[in-house]
Design an enzyme around this catalytic site. Structure first.
Site, PDB file in Angstrom:
ATOM      1  N   LYS A   1       0.867  -1.137  -0.031  1.00 46.04           N
ATOM      2  CA  LYS A   1       0.100   0.022   0.037  1.00 46.04           C
ATOM      3  C   LYS A   1       0.604   1.349  -0.176  1.00 46.04           C
ATOM      4  O   LYS A   1       1.864   1.262   0.684  1.00 46.04           O
ATOM      5  CB  LYS A   1      -0.949  -0.240   1.167  1.00 46.04           C
TER       6      LYS A   1
ATOM      7  N   SER B   1      -9.830   1.828   3.009  1.00 43.97           N
ATOM      8  CA  SER B   1      -8.647   2.440   2.199  1.00 43.97           C
ATOM      9  C   SER B   1      -7.643   1.713   1.042  1.00 43.97           C
ATOM     10  O   SER B   1      -7.115   2.088   0.443  1.00 43.97           O
ATOM     11  CB  SER B   1      -8.099   3.377   2.976  1.00 43.97           C
TER      12      SER B   1
ATOM     13  N   SER C   1      -9.997  -0.453   7.270  1.00 42.32           N
ATOM     14  CA  SER C   1      -9.232  -0.415   5.896  1.00 42.32           C
ATOM     15  C   SER C   1      -8.751  -1.630   5.129  1.00 42.32           C
ATOM     16  O   SER C   1      -8.549  -1.484   4.117  1.00 42.32           O
ATOM     17  CB  SER C   1      -8.282   0.963   5.715  1.00 42.32           C
TER      18      SER C   1
HETATM   19  N1  GLN Z   1     -13.146   4.384   6.781  1.00 40.97           N
HETATM   20  C1  GLN Z   1     -12.254   4.764   7.936  1.00 40.97           C
HETATM   21  C2  GLN Z   1     -11.792   6.084   7.762  1.00 40.97           C
HETATM   22  O1  GLN Z   1     -11.945   6.598   6.870  1.00 40.97           O
HETATM   23  C3  GLN Z   1     -11.159   3.683   8.019  1.00 40.97           C
HETATM   24  C4  GLN Z   1      -9.940   3.839   7.311  1.00 40.97           C
HETATM   25  C5  GLN Z   1      -9.066   3.113   7.724  1.00 40.97           C
HETATM   26  O2  GLN Z   1      -8.783   2.074   8.393  1.00 40.97           O
HETATM   27  N2  GLN Z   1      -7.624   3.631   7.320  1.00 40.97           N
HETATM   28  O3  GLN Z   1     -11.016   6.561   8.822  1.00 40.97           O
END
Ligand code: GLN
Length: 487
Positions: free
Chosen positions: A52, A129, A153
């Site tokens: 990532k 994400s 994410s």
């Molecule tokens: N959707 C969540 C956020 O926007 C989780 C994101 C993540 O785990 N990086 O914070």
């Protein structure tokens, strides 16, 4: 990616991405050096690793999908990348994501949205994400992909794309070289088509035993030994296991087919001999609000360093006093969702709002952790076992609580309330609606517990659903073993 762009990986000649249209890799014109150091771990097996783009690699740029880091090339690589290289990994590329990990659909990216490999007529969300990492493993471009999971994410994209997504216990995998979003929640984890290769990395190569002195939240070697000693060494017979079904996760918004898949999985485990029991985690309903207060607060602090001076691309007209320089660099460098989080976080940390938001959210976080600790058979190895004082009426209620709910080995829930949505729907909706998709993943994030999303299917839907298993802290190997049985 334009279809004309190609990418090469170490040891192979040029080859075209299997599906350039998914937009899951970034900066694919870069390649690994032709002779990376040979694997040094005694048990190393070659495998292809996608990383990532918020995890530092020395050979590829690391941009977190943000314009503010568009010219950033890290001088060093993250500990986890070195650890996996030592175990035989070849980095095949960096994966697309939501900017700094903020989002649930991998649409908040300067590279454009990731598109699910399951899309047919209309592009579907790959989840976020770590959406690029999920698509990379599902298309077979990588055997394992690294992701980060702050509030879901890794698990959410796994659920939408049909991958296995594993969020380890907090403190197990080093965060050194991982660009912080909310550091008390950020966890590095992995995605793959199956749980087995991830479990093998833990069991065969002892990835869980390596402390990293460069990450202050990496558990010390002594704590690791104590935590490992507190967990049963093996999963054992199914008949010895109790699986809890958290009743608060059965929300009205849950898609009926996902509810059906959840019930079917519980029935299948019962047939294999496990005991299935309902459990209550009463603070679950406050988790989403607490998460979005805490994550934004930490983000506002973590992202302060991107000011165009120390880090970040500098604007063209900045004055030497800094005012215009900061606002220009940050104004042009951050996308709208990141700006929203910074503003929310700065507000909740301000003196007028601190008590009502940040402090309350911290209290909720503790209640959530206690809810989990009450239902798990294993004690949380990071905390002293609850001491009950029977002379105190409240403590008696506590004792009742501890005795009341059945003591479970794992919890089973859906990973997300809905199937992967169409990208067009996601893009036309508010951020708040994207936040809702995290409702089942944030509770275990706040408690720092290991969780894994395992793909499942129901006959009536062409799309997969994700089933989430949650375990007690450091019970990761048994949790992944259980994930294998669930498939
Ligand atoms: N959707 C969540 C956020 O926007 C989780 C994101 C993540 O785990 N990086 O914070």
């Amino acid at each position: 990616l334009s279809s004309r762009r190609r990418y090469r990986s170490y040891g192979t000649s040029q080859r075209r991405l299997k599906s350039a249209s998914c937009n899951h890799f970034v900066n694919c014109d870069r390649i690994e050096p032709s002779s990376p150091a040979p694997p040094s771990h005694p048990i190393a097996k070659p495998f292809r690793l996608a990383v990532k783009d918020n995890i530092a690699t020395a050979e590829f740029p690391t941009q977190c999908a943000s314009p503010i880091l568009r010219s950033h090339q890290s001088p060093y690589e993250a500990t986890i990348v070195s650890q996996l290289r030592a175990r035989g990994a070849t980095v095949v590329g960096k994966t697309n994501m939501d900017e700094f990990g903020m989002g649930s659909h991998s649409t908040n990216s300067m590279h454009g949205p990731v598109i699910s490999q399951l899309s047919t007529d209309e592009p579907l969300s790959a989840g976020g994400s770590s959406g690029g990492s999920a698509v990379a493993v599902m298309l077979g471009d990588a055997d394992i992909a690294l992701g980060t999971d702050t509030g879901g994410s890794i698990r959410l994209p796994a659920s939408y794309t049909g991958a296995v997504g594993y969020r380890p216990s907090y403190g197990m995998i080093s965060r050194y070289g991982v660009f912080a979003y909310a550091n008390s929640l950020d966890t590095v984890g992995m995605l793959a088509k199956e749980a087995k290769p991830i479990l093998d990395l833990l069991v065969d190569t002892n990835l869980d035993e390596e402390h990293d002195a460069r990450d202050p939240t990496s558990l010390s070697a002594a704590s690791r030994r104590r935590c490992a000693a507190a967990c049963p060494p093996a999963l054992g017979a199914m008949s010895s296991l109790t699986i809890g079904i958290p009743v608060e996760y059965n929300i009205a918004e849950l898609d009926p087919l996902i509810r059906k898949g959840w019930a079917a999985a519980a029935t299948a485990l019962e047939k294999l001999g496990a005991s299935i029991v309902p459990v209550s985690l009463p603070s679950t309903k406050e988790a989403l609000c607490a998460y979005y207060v805490l994550a934004a607060a930490e983000a506002s602090s973590n992202l302060a360093k991107y000011d165009g001076v120390r880090y970040g691309v500098r604007g063209e007209y900045g004055d030497a006093q800094g005012h215009t320089l900061y606002s220009e660099a940050r104004g042009a460098g951050f996308g709208p969702e990141v700006k929203r989080r910074i503003l929310l976080g700065t507000y909740s940390l301000s003196s007028e709002a601190m008590d009502n938001y940040f402090i309350q959210a911290q209290k909720v976080r503790r209640l959530i952790r206690q809810d989990f600790d009450k239902v798990f058979r294993l004690e949380n190895p990071l905390y002293e076992p609850t001491q009950f004082d029977l002379s105190d009426m409240d403590a008696e209620t506590d004792l009742q609580d501890k005795k009341g709910p059945p003591q479970v080995d794992f919890l089973l829930s859906p990973t997300t309330p809905l199937f992967a949505p169409k990208l067009s729907n996601v893009l036309s909706k508010s951020s708040l609606e994207a936040y809702m998709g995290d409702v089942f993943t944030v509770p275990s994030s706040l408690a720092g517990l290991p969780s894994v999303s395992v793909p499942s299917r129901v006959a009536e839907s062409a799309l997969p659903l994700g089933l989430q298993l949650i375990g007690q802290h450091w019970d990761d190997k048994r949790l992944l073993g259980m994930a294998e049985r669930l498939k």
